[in-house]
Motif scaffolding. Sequence first.
Motif, PDB file in Angstrom:
ATOM      1  N   GLU A  38       0.844  -1.186   0.000  1.00 18.37           N
ATOM      2  CA  GLU A  38       0.000   0.000   0.000  1.00 18.37           C
ATOM      3  C   GLU A  38       0.880   1.237   0.000  1.00 18.37           C
ATOM      4  O   GLU A  38       2.071   1.162   0.318  1.00 18.37           O
ATOM      5  CB  GLU A  38      -0.952   0.014   1.204  1.00 18.37           C
ATOM      6  CG  GLU A  38      -0.285   0.017   2.554  1.00 18.37           C
ATOM      7  CD  GLU A  38      -1.281  -0.119   3.718  1.00 18.37           C
ATOM      8  OE1 GLU A  38      -2.502  -0.076   3.510  1.00 18.37           O
ATOM      9  OE2 GLU A  38      -0.821  -0.267   4.853  1.00 18.37           O
ATOM     10  N   THR A  39       0.289   2.340  -0.383  1.00 16.97           N
ATOM     11  CA  THR A  39       0.972   3.631  -0.349  1.00 16.97           C
ATOM     12  C   THR A  39       0.124   4.558   0.498  1.00 16.97           C
ATOM     13  O   THR A  39      -1.090   4.685   0.268  1.00 16.97           O
ATOM     14  CB  THR A  39       1.153   4.211  -1.766  1.00 16.97           C
ATOM     15  OG1 THR A  39       1.916   3.286  -2.546  1.00 16.97           O
ATOM     16  CG2 THR A  39       1.878   5.550  -1.724  1.00 16.97           C
ATOM     17  N   THR A  59      -0.616  -1.377  -4.214  1.00 16.89           N
ATOM     18  CA  THR A  59       0.439  -0.698  -4.972  1.00 16.89           C
ATOM     19  C   THR A  59       1.684  -1.579  -4.938  1.00 16.89           C
ATOM     20  O   THR A  59       2.677  -1.257  -4.290  1.00 16.89           O
ATOM     21  CB  THR A  59       0.711   0.712  -4.411  1.00 16.89           C
ATOM     22  OG1 THR A  59       0.955   0.608  -3.000  1.00 16.89           O
ATOM     23  CG2 THR A  59      -0.461   1.646  -4.654  1.00 16.89           C
ATOM     24  N   ALA A  64       4.461   2.481  -8.601  1.00 13.95           N
ATOM     25  CA  ALA A  64       3.086   2.911  -8.327  1.00 13.95           C
ATOM     26  C   ALA A  64       3.052   4.161  -7.458  1.00 13.95           C
ATOM     27  O   ALA A  64       2.122   4.966  -7.557  1.00 13.95           O
ATOM     28  CB  ALA A  64       2.292   1.782  -7.673  1.00 13.95           C
ATOM     29  N   VAL A  68       0.480   7.639  -7.490  1.00  9.36           N
ATOM     30  CA  VAL A  68      -0.263   8.072  -6.300  1.00  9.36           C
ATOM     31  C   VAL A  68       0.097   9.513  -5.945  1.00  9.36           C
ATOM     32  O   VAL A  68      -0.788  10.354  -5.720  1.00  9.36           O
ATOM     33  CB  VAL A  68       0.000   7.130  -5.110  1.00  9.36           C
ATOM     34  CG1 VAL A  68      -0.621   7.682  -3.829  1.00  9.36           C
ATOM     35  CG2 VAL A  68      -0.523   5.727  -5.405  1.00  9.36           C
ATOM     36  N   SER A  89       5.688   4.015   1.329  1.00  6.72           N
ATOM     37  CA  SER A  89       5.438   2.842   0.492  1.00  6.72           C
ATOM     38  C   SER A  89       5.636   1.613   1.358  1.00  6.72           C
ATOM     39  O   SER A  89       6.696   1.460   1.970  1.00  6.72           O
ATOM     40  CB  SER A  89       6.423   2.782  -0.677  1.00  6.72           C
ATOM     41  OG  SER A  89       6.232   3.846  -1.573  1.00  6.72           O
TER      42      SER A  89
END
Length: 142
Positions: A38-39, A59, A64, A68, A89
């Motif tokens: 995930e971000t 992500t 990615a 974002v 990140s």
Amino acid sequence: MHTTSAHRGLPRAGVDEVDLAGVRAILDLALAAPLRHETIVIVLDGRRRGLAIVTVTDTVEPHAVLDVVELMVSAPAHRGRVGAVVVASVRPGAPAADGDVDRWLELTDLAESAGVELLDWLVVDAQGVSFPRDLLGEPPRW
């Protein structure tokens, strides 16, 4: 003047200036458990007070983060309100990725072109937190 709430050192949105300790407290609450790709973007105003926390899941690809951040700093709703962002990140299993130095530089450019300061980019994995700026020997922007 920098103040924090008594609850886990969390900065109060719109009130307290967010520093690195505040970011760590926010991430302690925002990170999924167990860790997943995930971000997380912490959106700050010009005085570095919290405006929003946005989490984008899945992500997986290291690049990615660029999409974002570009979306967050260029969103019409944010124009004139956003002064800075902090990005995390989450990469379960592998903290560093080839190209992180280039991504750090590109993230900085994306933010600057929108009139926003990228304060930091943290990469989180099961072993802890790393800062891609360290790979360049760049000092913290706090």
